[in-house]
Design an enzyme around this catalytic site. Sequence first.
Site, PDB file in Angstrom:
ATOM      1  CB  CYS A  39       3.589  20.133   6.086  1.00 55.08           C
ATOM      2  SG  CYS A  39       2.187  20.856   5.241  1.00 55.08           S
ATOM      3  CB  CYS A  46      -0.854   0.197   1.744  1.00 54.75           C
ATOM      4  SG  CYS A  46      -2.180   1.447   1.611  1.00 54.75           S
TER       5      CYS A  46
END
Length: 480
Positions: free
Chosen positions: A432, A77
């Site tokens: 971020c 994933c």
Amino acid sequence: MKKNDLITVKIEDMGSEGEGIGKLDGFPFFIKDALIGDVVEARIIKLKKNYGYGRLTQVLTSSPYRVEPRCPLHRKCGGCQIQALSYEKQLEYKTQKIRNNLLRLGGFSLQFLDAHMEPVLGMEQPYHYRNKAQFPVGTDKEGNLITGFYAGRTHDIIPNTDCCLGAPENAGILEIILDFLKAYECPAYNEATGQGLVRHILLRKGFSTGQLMVCLVINGHDLPHREELVRRLREIPGMTSISLNVNEKNTNVIMGEKVIPLWGQPYIQDTIGGICYQISPLSFYQVNPAQTEVLYRTALEFAGLTGQETVWDLYCGIGTISLFLAQKARMVYGVEVVPQAIEDAWENAGLNGIRNVRFFTGKAEEVLPGFYKGKTGEVERKMQRGAEGSGMDIQMRHPDVIVVDPPRKGCDTQCLDTMIRMAPERIVYVSCDSATLARDLKYLVSGGEYEVVRVRGVDMFPGTVHVECVVKLSRKIKDS
Ligand code: SAH
């Protein structure tokens, strides 16, 4: 050494994307899924002049930091890069990531960082923290309808209804939807042909309220037998909002613009730090509310508010930081480029009865200089006339604190220059991406007016390589 050779290396470091780094005779290799402390066997997949890439074939000696990941699909994933690393070591990795960037790109010394950096704030329970999930719908090789996650860097769907980062209710909801779609032979959307109906399933949960939202993104305007789907879904405790979203475009963008309510409210509610939010299928909302509160508390602490301050909150989104800080400030001014987000920000302020905030739509690098320069003349004229309100303009031009929370690309220099000219006592930089953070901090301290006093990471995305960071800068030159 050539492509497809098998090599054995000891992993001594980890790169910014979580890949293990080990050297063979001094020549570095990047190996995905290899962890610091492992000795691995890998196959060379690419050789460059000064480094190479390997594919992990076998872990020969397991790292002491290797743990059994909860998700059996984590290597396939694209969501989690470092789930197999113990959570404690993940936090250390993230502290190190910020530190390396400040060192290499920010020009701060090791000694300085040792004195000013605090360890990353982690979660007690680093699973099931995400309040939002978007599951693509497709078909497998046998033509069966599936939902799950995209494999890393592709649009191949790996079937999985039970992601351990998401809300525990998701699996049950997805099973109901899949059963329904199969029973009524609703076709999945096919990206290649543009045919088929169901594209994505958006699930959201208000963690503080227990409210659940389901929104099916479809390539059309109606879902046949939708009342049957609603009948099944509304049995789930907490179900609050069921809707369709229309997306008929051949695009990677998941959501379309139109929402068709099917049942319940058009939104769910949640709270962060005592502030309530209404979240519709299209709203932006932080995905990890528990750590968002930790992030905002850190920003608040660094802002040093007493209730008297004028604060700018640049890149304010739907006003989450602005509203949080407004509880402890005299006035907060938010700036955001997306008009819809500013509408939400005003609505959220109203919903919580918060009056000491104002929001402006536009680019931070244009709105802020606009207030600083353009309004100067106006302020002076008003002062000559003794008009009320001039005090407010002066405070807007010379706020006590400026908070910024830019996207990954960081701040524009035009914005940074104006911030310095406005001469706030403190600047709080929420980031971020610690690489652009480092670049901007270097710029902010270069003029000598500001110094970095505290640096603290907050882990909003356990299992992944992402990390948020909050930095406090103080003004060195004090007004007499
Ligand atoms: N502070 C908010 C959102 C931060 S994300 C929160 O905590 O939820 C960064 C935001 O900056 C996004 O909402 C994005 O739309 C906005 N943005 C991007 N470029 C901008 C610019 N040049 N000026 C102002 N806002 C910008």
